[in-house]
Motif scaffolding. Structure first.
Motif, PDB file in Angstrom:
ATOM      1  N   GLN A   8      23.213   5.595  50.402  1.00 26.35           N
ATOM      2  CA  GLN A   8      22.970   6.071  49.197  1.00 26.35           C
ATOM      3  C   GLN A   8      23.432   7.653  48.839  1.00 26.35           C
ATOM      4  O   GLN A   8      22.794   8.103  48.403  1.00 26.35           O
ATOM      5  N   VAL A   9      24.611   7.933  49.289  1.00 29.25           N
ATOM      6  CA  VAL A   9      25.307   8.932  49.063  1.00 29.25           C
ATOM      7  C   VAL A   9      25.862   8.902  47.755  1.00 29.25           C
ATOM      8  O   VAL A   9      26.928   8.251  47.378  1.00 29.25           O
ATOM      9  N   THR A  10      25.773  10.140  46.791  1.00 31.17           N
ATOM     10  CA  THR A  10      26.516  10.063  45.557  1.00 31.17           C
ATOM     11  C   THR A  10      27.601  11.053  45.754  1.00 31.17           C
ATOM     12  O   THR A  10      27.852  12.020  46.413  1.00 31.17           O
ATOM     13  N   ASP A  11      28.479  11.213  44.477  1.00 32.68           N
ATOM     14  CA  ASP A  11      29.770  12.044  44.247  1.00 32.68           C
ATOM     15  C   ASP A  11      28.987  13.440  43.983  1.00 32.68           C
ATOM     16  O   ASP A  11      29.670  14.473  44.616  1.00 32.68           O
ATOM     17  N   LYS A  12      27.810  13.496  43.489  1.00 35.08           N
ATOM     18  CA  LYS A  12      27.210  14.798  43.206  1.00 35.08           C
ATOM     19  C   LYS A  12      26.896  15.385  44.649  1.00 35.08           C
ATOM     20  O   LYS A  12      26.913  16.642  44.635  1.00 35.08           O
ATOM     21  N   GLN A  13      26.235  14.573  45.408  1.00 35.48           N
ATOM     22  CA  GLN A  13      25.730  15.170  46.915  1.00 35.48           C
ATOM     23  C   GLN A  13      27.092  15.451  47.571  1.00 35.48           C
ATOM     24  O   GLN A  13      26.996  16.724  48.388  1.00 35.48           O
ATOM     25  N   ILE A  14      28.170  14.906  47.545  1.00 36.05           N
ATOM     26  CA  ILE A  14      29.516  15.416  48.294  1.00 36.05           C
ATOM     27  C   ILE A  14      29.833  16.684  47.422  1.00 36.05           C
ATOM     28  O   ILE A  14      30.367  17.539  48.195  1.00 36.05           O
ATOM     29  N   CYS A  15      29.828  16.713  46.425  1.00 38.55           N
ATOM     30  CA  CYS A  15      30.170  18.140  45.612  1.00 38.55           C
ATOM     31  C   CYS A  15      29.232  19.219  46.021  1.00 38.55           C
ATOM     32  O   CYS A  15      29.659  20.162  46.420  1.00 38.55           O
ATOM     33  N   ARG A  16      28.078  19.141  46.032  1.00 37.91           N
ATOM     34  CA  ARG A  16      27.000  19.848  46.519  1.00 37.91           C
ATOM     35  C   ARG A  16      27.394  20.344  48.313  1.00 37.91           C
ATOM     36  O   ARG A  16      27.323  21.444  48.409  1.00 37.91           O
ATOM     37  N   ALA A  17      27.530  19.373  49.076  1.00 37.51           N
ATOM     38  CA  ALA A  17      27.876  19.538  50.431  1.00 37.51           C
ATOM     39  C   ALA A  17      29.335  20.312  50.494  1.00 37.51           C
ATOM     40  O   ALA A  17      29.336  21.459  51.366  1.00 37.51           O
ATOM     41  N   VAL A  18      30.407  20.254  49.376  1.00 38.87           N
ATOM     42  CA  VAL A  18      31.468  21.144  49.540  1.00 38.87           C
ATOM     43  C   VAL A  18      31.244  22.613  49.013  1.00 38.87           C
ATOM     44  O   VAL A  18      31.438  23.526  49.722  1.00 38.87           O
ATOM     45  N   ASP A  19      30.251  22.785  48.193  1.00 44.50           N
ATOM     46  CA  ASP A  19      29.900  24.047  47.570  1.00 44.50           C
ATOM     47  C   ASP A  19      29.341  24.616  48.932  1.00 44.50           C
ATOM     48  O   ASP A  19      29.320  25.810  49.168  1.00 44.50           O
ATOM     49  N   GLU A  20      28.594  23.841  49.892  1.00 42.09           N
ATOM     50  CA  GLU A  20      27.920  24.594  51.121  1.00 42.09           C
ATOM     51  C   GLU A  20      28.679  24.468  52.346  1.00 42.09           C
ATOM     52  O   GLU A  20      28.439  24.881  53.400  1.00 42.09           O
ATOM     53  N   GLY A  21      30.072  24.296  52.138  1.00 42.70           N
ATOM     54  CA  GLY A  21      31.052  24.605  53.135  1.00 42.70           C
ATOM     55  C   GLY A  21      31.618  23.311  53.869  1.00 42.70           C
ATOM     56  O   GLY A  21      32.746  23.391  54.588  1.00 42.70           O
ATOM     57  N   ALA A  22      31.397  22.172  53.391  1.00 44.12           N
ATOM     58  CA  ALA A  22      31.820  21.019  53.906  1.00 44.12           C
ATOM     59  C   ALA A  22      33.345  20.942  53.434  1.00 44.12           C
ATOM     60  O   ALA A  22      33.646  21.130  52.216  1.00 44.12           O
ATOM     61  N   SER A  23      34.361  20.446  54.470  1.00 46.72           N
ATOM     62  CA  SER A  23      35.895  20.514  53.937  1.00 46.72           C
ATOM     63  C   SER A  23      36.356  19.329  54.568  1.00 46.72           C
ATOM     64  O   SER A  23      37.501  19.049  54.607  1.00 46.72           O
ATOM     65  N   SER A  24      35.577  18.383  55.444  1.00 45.27           N
ATOM     66  CA  SER A  24      36.285  17.186  55.925  1.00 45.27           C
ATOM     67  C   SER A  24      35.207  16.012  55.775  1.00 45.27           C
ATOM     68  O   SER A  24      34.089  16.281  55.657  1.00 45.27           O
ATOM     69  N   LEU A  34      27.442   9.999  55.636  1.00 46.29           N
ATOM     70  CA  LEU A  34      28.508   9.282  54.999  1.00 46.29           C
ATOM     71  C   LEU A  34      29.380   8.715  55.852  1.00 46.29           C
ATOM     72  O   LEU A  34      29.904   9.272  56.908  1.00 46.29           O
ATOM     73  N   GLY A  35      29.726   7.294  55.557  1.00 42.59           N
ATOM     74  CA  GLY A  35      30.580   6.544  56.204  1.00 42.59           C
ATOM     75  C   GLY A  35      30.096   6.211  57.712  1.00 42.59           C
ATOM     76  O   GLY A  35      30.840   5.859  58.753  1.00 42.59           O
ATOM     77  N   THR A  36      28.842   6.358  58.149  1.00 47.36           N
ATOM     78  CA  THR A  36      28.437   5.827  59.685  1.00 47.36           C
ATOM     79  C   THR A  36      27.793   4.401  59.756  1.00 47.36           C
ATOM     80  O   THR A  36      27.535   4.250  60.623  1.00 47.36           O
ATOM     81  N   CYS A  37      27.869   3.686  58.624  1.00 52.11           N
ATOM     82  CA  CYS A  37      27.490   2.510  58.629  1.00 52.11           C
ATOM     83  C   CYS A  37      28.745   1.468  58.696  1.00 52.11           C
ATOM     84  O   CYS A  37      29.417   1.196  59.745  1.00 52.11           O
ATOM     85  N   CYS A  38      29.321   0.798  57.494  1.00 52.17           N
ATOM     86  CA  CYS A  38      30.281  -0.102  57.381  1.00 52.17           C
ATOM     87  C   CYS A  38      31.614   0.784  57.241  1.00 52.17           C
ATOM     88  O   CYS A  38      32.653   0.219  57.538  1.00 52.17           O
ATOM     89  N   GLY A  39      31.737   1.966  56.600  1.00 49.31           N
ATOM     90  CA  GLY A  39      32.933   2.779  56.575  1.00 49.31           C
ATOM     91  C   GLY A  39      33.732   2.436  55.316  1.00 49.31           C
ATOM     92  O   GLY A  39      34.735   3.087  55.187  1.00 49.31           O
ATOM     93  N   ALA A  45      35.393   8.273  49.304  1.00 47.64           N
ATOM     94  CA  ALA A  45      34.845   9.758  49.810  1.00 47.64           C
ATOM     95  C   ALA A  45      35.931  10.816  50.017  1.00 47.64           C
ATOM     96  O   ALA A  45      35.800  11.876  49.642  1.00 47.64           O
ATOM     97  N   LYS A  46      37.022  10.365  50.586  1.00 42.82           N
ATOM     98  CA  LYS A  46      38.371  11.320  50.572  1.00 42.82           C
ATOM     99  C   LYS A  46      38.612  11.702  49.109  1.00 42.82           C
ATOM    100  O   LYS A  46      38.925  13.100  49.066  1.00 42.82           O
ATOM    101  N   LYS A  47      38.873  10.875  48.407  1.00 38.31           N
ATOM    102  CA  LYS A  47      39.122  11.313  46.827  1.00 38.31           C
ATOM    103  C   LYS A  47      38.215  12.509  46.464  1.00 38.31           C
ATOM    104  O   LYS A  47      38.493  13.344  46.007  1.00 38.31           O
ATOM    105  N   VAL A  48      36.896  12.146  46.441  1.00 33.86           N
ATOM    106  CA  VAL A  48      35.722  12.878  46.069  1.00 33.86           C
ATOM    107  C   VAL A  48      35.829  14.184  46.448  1.00 33.86           C
ATOM    108  O   VAL A  48      35.556  15.443  46.025  1.00 33.86           O
ATOM    109  N   LEU A  49      35.968  14.033  47.807  1.00 34.45           N
ATOM    110  CA  LEU A  49      36.162  15.426  48.707  1.00 34.45           C
ATOM    111  C   LEU A  49      37.429  16.372  48.224  1.00 34.45           C
ATOM    112  O   LEU A  49      37.177  17.613  47.992  1.00 34.45           O
TER     113      LEU A  49
END
Length: 72
Positions: A8-24, A34-39, A45-49
């Motif tokens: 249940q990871v959304t694009d908004k959560q990814i954007c927030r994570a990037v704001d907090e320093g995520a870069s990969s 993210l991506g730890t179950c079926c992948g 996710a790469k595109k949103v990142l």
């Protein structure tokens, strides 16, 4: 929009994570599981990142008062 249905990871959560320093995807995996179950979400996710990183770069440039259109 949901990017990772399994966790249940959304694009908004990814954007927030990037704001907090995520870069990969590894950073997103650690922060959001993210991506730890079926992948199957990893391509989306790469595109949103990438878009979130680019948006942050533009925002930093804009707040610095630099306008790429006006530079020589």
């Amino acid at each position: 929009m949901f990017v990772c249905i399994c966790n249940q990871v959304t694009d908004k959560q990814i954007c927030r994570a990037v704001d907090e320093g995520a870069s990969s995807l590894d950073d997103l995996s650690s922060a959001l599981n993210l991506g730890t179950c079926c992948g199957k979400c990893k391509n989306c996710a790469k595109k949103v990142l990438r878009e979130a990183i680019q948006d942050n770069a533009y925002a930093q440039v804009a707040t610095a008062g630099f306008s790429p259109a006006l530079s020589p």
